[in-house]
Structures are given as structure tokens and as C-alpha cells.
Design a protein around this motif. Structure first.
Motif, PDB file in Angstrom:
ATOM      1  N   SER A 148      57.071  10.380 -12.176  1.00 55.10           N
ATOM      2  CA  SER A 148      55.801   9.689 -11.928  1.00 55.10           C
ATOM      3  C   SER A 148      55.821   8.795 -10.695  1.00 55.10           C
ATOM      4  N   ALA A 149      56.877   8.010 -10.533  1.00 54.05           N
ATOM      5  CA  ALA A 149      56.905   7.059  -9.419  1.00 54.05           C
ATOM      6  C   ALA A 149      56.939   7.774  -8.071  1.00 54.05           C
ATOM      7  N   ASN A 150      57.775   8.808  -7.944  1.00 56.08           N
ATOM      8  CA  ASN A 150      57.797   9.550  -6.678  1.00 56.08           C
ATOM      9  C   ASN A 150      56.453  10.203  -6.408  1.00 56.08           C
ATOM     10  N   ASN A 151      55.790  10.704  -7.454  1.00 55.97           N
ATOM     11  CA  ASN A 151      54.456  11.259  -7.275  1.00 55.97           C
ATOM     12  C   ASN A 151      53.450  10.189  -6.865  1.00 55.97           C
ATOM     13  N   ALA A 152      53.586   8.991  -7.424  1.00 58.59           N
ATOM     14  CA  ALA A 152      52.692   7.897  -7.051  1.00 58.59           C
ATOM     15  C   ALA A 152      52.883   7.507  -5.588  1.00 58.59           C
ATOM     16  N   ILE A 153      54.143   7.444  -5.161  1.00 58.17           N
ATOM     17  CA  ILE A 153      54.418   7.120  -3.752  1.00 58.17           C
ATOM     18  C   ILE A 153      53.878   8.222  -2.844  1.00 58.17           C
ATOM     19  N   ALA A 154      54.068   9.478  -3.249  1.00 58.37           N
ATOM     20  CA  ALA A 154      53.533  10.597  -2.456  1.00 58.37           C
ATOM     21  C   ALA A 154      52.019  10.512  -2.355  1.00 58.37           C
ATOM     22  N   SER A 155      51.356  10.169  -3.456  1.00 55.63           N
ATOM     23  CA  SER A 155      49.896  10.048  -3.442  1.00 55.63           C
ATOM     24  C   SER A 155      49.444   8.912  -2.535  1.00 55.63           C
ATOM     25  N   ALA A 156      50.206   7.824  -2.537  1.00 58.02           N
ATOM     26  CA  ALA A 156      49.872   6.695  -1.666  1.00 58.02           C
ATOM     27  C   ALA A 156      50.036   7.064  -0.198  1.00 58.02           C
ATOM     28  N   VAL A 157      51.096   7.803   0.106  1.00 57.52           N
ATOM     29  CA  VAL A 157      51.286   8.277   1.482  1.00 57.52           C
ATOM     30  C   VAL A 157      50.090   9.117   1.918  1.00 57.52           C
ATOM     31  N   ALA A 163      59.291   4.628 -14.152  1.00 58.87           N
ATOM     32  CA  ALA A 163      59.776   3.696 -13.126  1.00 58.87           C
ATOM     33  C   ALA A 163      61.063   4.149 -12.473  1.00 58.87           C
ATOM     34  N   ALA A 164      61.696   5.202 -13.000  1.00 55.75           N
ATOM     35  CA  ALA A 164      63.043   5.572 -12.554  1.00 55.75           C
ATOM     36  C   ALA A 164      63.118   5.790 -11.053  1.00 55.75           C
ATOM     37  N   SER A 165      62.264   6.651 -10.524  1.00 54.11           N
ATOM     38  CA  SER A 165      62.365   6.963  -9.095  1.00 54.11           C
ATOM     39  C   SER A 165      61.871   5.817  -8.219  1.00 54.11           C
ATOM     40  N   ALA A 166      61.139   4.857  -8.798  1.00 45.95           N
ATOM     41  CA  ALA A 166      60.756   3.665  -8.028  1.00 45.95           C
ATOM     42  C   ALA A 166      61.972   2.758  -7.828  1.00 45.95           C
ATOM     43  N   ILE A 167      62.793   2.610  -8.872  1.00 48.15           N
ATOM     44  CA  ILE A 167      64.025   1.834  -8.745  1.00 48.15           C
ATOM     45  C   ILE A 167      64.995   2.563  -7.822  1.00 48.15           C
ATOM     46  N   GLU A 168      65.003   3.881  -7.886  1.00 48.59           N
ATOM     47  CA  GLU A 168      65.854   4.671  -7.000  1.00 48.59           C
ATOM     48  C   GLU A 168      65.347   4.654  -5.560  1.00 48.59           C
TER      49      GLU A 168
END
Length: 402
Positions: free
Chosen positions: A164-173, A335-340
Motif C-alpha cells: 500500500s505505501a509504495n502504491n501511495a507514493i507512486a500515486s503521489a508522484v 506502512a511497511a514500505s513507507a518505513i522501508e
């Protein structure tokens, strides 16, 4: 138009620490924050461990506001505040409509769901709390972040299980690249350490009874954790115009689906996501200096991820450091990939590869350079972060030194 998107602030909290700096110090020390769960309401969970935030950092959020927030939303707000403070951003009426937020969540609202079911079924309550729906909805964390920071641009939640977090960051980009925003707060948050969620994961028979040992031959499963990580993303022009310190660039994004099985992984999907990420970033496999693996510590996932990495990186696999920081902060789901992400940004900034903790024994099927137990100094120009989820959804990000 210049499509570059950069990171100017990060914030986070998890079992390893109450801010991004302390999380990074814990990673560099190889500390595993996994252990017994202290939450007194979880007394029925004999034998289940987790990576729990023991004490939340001090904050000025009043009780009235807190009553509308589930724990995952609170964690997201605290991480977002830290990221904004580091970035030196201010949000005013004239720019608020150009600032937005995306927050990834995996299993959201668990605290409120459990609290209300117990009240209804065990305590004889006739109705749920009036704010239950806004507390549990998947977009709640993004909405709370926007309200607390005054963001009036694109704001939405993203859910793709453990990616989810990596997808959220990708969507923000994407919002910045498409010109819909100049600044986006992006990351993920989850608080799954509640009775019903933990019992459900126990039923899957993937929970480790002792600790998380990714890629180690004696690994016994995953350990759930709670936490949040957020980043301030800006267009390169916006960051330069205001004189911001740029921590790293988001160089590439790769998204894919296995289209295979709801829980079992397949190597083809992760392979496709890593290849797409490299292509988007204009990178060759040998350009990657560090890879933060999904590395859950389960028997099957670690073998499948190893196979996918070797397919993509070929001979470079032998010299490319890999680590699985879930061995230290647990699997924080959404939150995993956000911490990563924090691990990757800090690795680039400080020239340190964080270790894979709890590693005991080499597994021939996981023959990567997993940086066992001890951090390693190395110049890192490019770092990749893998996130692979149940349902076969995969999201990979490339971070580059600026």
C-alpha cells in the motif's frame, strides 16, 4: 516539462523509534524491536509476538480530535508532521490547493472495529460509537493528514495490502508529474496489533513464534508490527525555487500484478515490477547499489523474491547488497514500505547498508548478499525498495542520490 520528483522531508515511527532519525539509528545498530506485546487488552494472545510502539511521542492533538481518529490515522498524522517540519514547508491559503496527501493502509480501523464489536457482543451495548465509520474508512488517514496540515489539493487513501505505501507514493508522484500538485505528503500507516487481526493472521499459519529471520534457513514466519512513514514529495522545480534541501529523488516506479493466487506469490509479478521500475528510471541492473527486499521471513516468500531478484539482476546479484529491515521493525503491512522508504533515503544520505537482523544460517535457495546482522559502509547512489502483497500486487520504487 521536467517530470522529476524529489523528497525533501521524511517522518516515521514504529517499534524501532519515535521519529525517522531514531528508526535509522535502530536499523544501523541491527536492533530487533520484536518481542512480547504489552497492550493489556491482548491478554488472550499467548505465544503471539509483535513489533509494538510502546510509547507514542508527545503531541498536542486534543481529545476531541483524537475521538475521531483510529490509531492508524494518528500514526500517519504524527509521521506527516515530522516530514513537513524537516522539509521546512508552510501551507497557506495561497498554496494549499497545490498541496495534497496519499496514505496507504493495509488493514485499517482495526482498533475501532474491535472496540465496537466487544461493546456490542460482550458488554451489551445497543449501538456503536457515533464516529465509528469515519474512524475505520480506508481514506481516514489521508483525510486526517490533510485536515491537520491544511492540505487542499489531491487527497485520498490507497490500499493494496502489504504494497500500500509504495502504491501511495507512486500515486503521489503521478499527481506531481501530471501537474495536479506541487507538493504531496505520501506514505503509509497501519496498526494491526489488535486481537481479531492477530488471531486472523495466526489462522493463516504464517506467524513466527520467536522472531523474524528473513532469508535465514531457520526462518519460521512473519511478525506483525505497527507504524507509519511519510515523505514530503515535491517537483524538482518547486523544491529548488524555495531552496529546500533535497534528500533523494524518486527515480522510477514499477507496478505489476501476479494474476496468480490470493495468498501464494509468483516470481513473474515481482520480476515485472522490478524491470518496469528500472526502465522508468532509465537505469541498468548494475546501477543499483542497494536493494531493500520485501523479505517477510516466510518459507515461500523469501525463495520467490530471491528468484525474482536473480532473474532481474543476473550476475550483479552477487555484488549487490540486499537487506530485509522487517527483521527489525516487523511487517507493518500498509506502512511497511513507507518505513522501508526511510531506510532507502537514509542509506543514500549516509552511505550505510542496514543489516538483515536475526540471520543465523545460509539458505541455498536464498543465496543473496543479505548483509547479515551488521551494517555495511558503501556509497549508495541508487536504492530499490520492493513491496509485494497478498493478492499478487507488486510495487517497486527506485530512489536516487541528487
Amino acid at each position: 516539462m521536467d517530470r522529476r520528483v524529489v523528497i525533501t522531508g521524511v517522518g516515521g515511527l514504529c517499534a524501532l523509534g519515535s521519529n525517522a532519525a531514531s528508526i535509522w539509528r535502530g536499523m544501523c545498530a541491527g536492533i530487533s524491536a520484536i518481542g512480547p506485546i504489552a497492550n493489556t487488552e491482548l491478554y488472550e494472545l499467548d505465544g503471539i509476538i509483535g513489533a509494538e510502539i510502546k510509547v507514542l511521542p508527545e503531541h498536542d492533538i486534543c481529545q476531541k480530535q483524537l475521538s475521531s481518529m483510529d490509531r492508524f490515522s494518528l500514526l500517519a498524522v504524527l509521521a506527516a508532521r515530522e516530514a513537513v517540519a524537516q522539509a521546512g514547508l508552510s501551507c497557506d491559503d495561497w498554496n494549499a490547493h497545490r498541496y495534497g496527501a496519499t496514505v496507504g493502509v493495509g488493514i485499517c480501523g482495526s482498533e475501532a472495529v474491535e472496540e465496537n464489536y466487544r461493546a456490542l457482543l460482550l458488554s451489551g451495548a445497543k449501538r456503536t460509537g457515533i464516529l465509528t465509520v469515519p474512524r475505520v474508512m480506508p481514506g481516514a488517514a489521508a483525510g486526517q493528514v490533510s485536515m491537520h496540515l491544511g492540505l487542499r489539493g489531491p487527497v485520498f487513501g490507497v490500499t493494496a495490502a502489504c504494497a500500500s505505501a509504495n502504491n501511495a507514493i507512486a500515486s503521489a508522484v503521478d499527481q506531481i508529474r501530471l501537474g495536479r500538485a506541487d507538493v504531496m505528503l505520501a506514505g503509509g500507516s497501519d496498526a494491526p496489533l489488535v486481537w481479531g487481526v492477530l488471531k486472523s493472521w495466526e489462522a493463516l499459519r504464517v506467524l513466527a513464534p520467536d522472531t523474524c529471520r528473513p532469508f535465514s534457513a531457520d526462518r519460521r514466519g512473519v511478525v506483525l508490527g505497527e507504524g507509519a512513514g511519510m515523505a514530503v514529495l515535491e517537483s524538482y522545480q518547486h523544491a529548488k525555487a524555495r531552496g529546500a534541501i533535497i534528500l533523494a529523488e524518486i527515480a522510477g516506479i514499477g507496478l505489476s500484478a501476479d494474476a496468480f493466487h490470493i495468498v501464494a506469490p509468483a516470481a513473474e509479478g515481482p520480476e515485472a515490477a522490478m524491470r518496469a521500475c528500472l526502465q522508468d528510471a532509465g537505469l541498468n541492473p548494475e546501477d543499483v547499489d542497494y536493494l531493500n527486499a520485501h523479505g517477510t521471513g516466510t518459507r515461500v516468500n523469501d525463495v520467490v523474491e530471491t528468484a525474482a531478484i536473480k532473474r532481474v539482476f543476473g550476475d550483479h546479484t552477487r555484488s549487490m547488497p540486499v537487506s530485509a529491515t522487517k527483521s527489525m521493525h516487523g511487517h507493518c503491512l500498509g506502512a511497511a514500505s513507507a518505513i522501508e522508504m526511510i531506510a532507502c533515503v537514509m542509506a543514500i544520505r549516509h552511505g550505510i547498508v542496514p543489516p538483515t537482523a536475526n540471520y543465523n544460517e545460509r539458505d541455498p535457495k536464498c543465496d543473496l548478499d543479505v548483509t547479515p546482522n551488521v551494517p555495511r559502509e558503501k556509497e549508495i547512489r541508487v536504492a530499490l525498495s520492493n513491496a509485494f502483497a497478498m493478492g499478487g500486487t507488486n510495487a517497486v520504487l527506485a530512489f536516487r542520490q541528487v
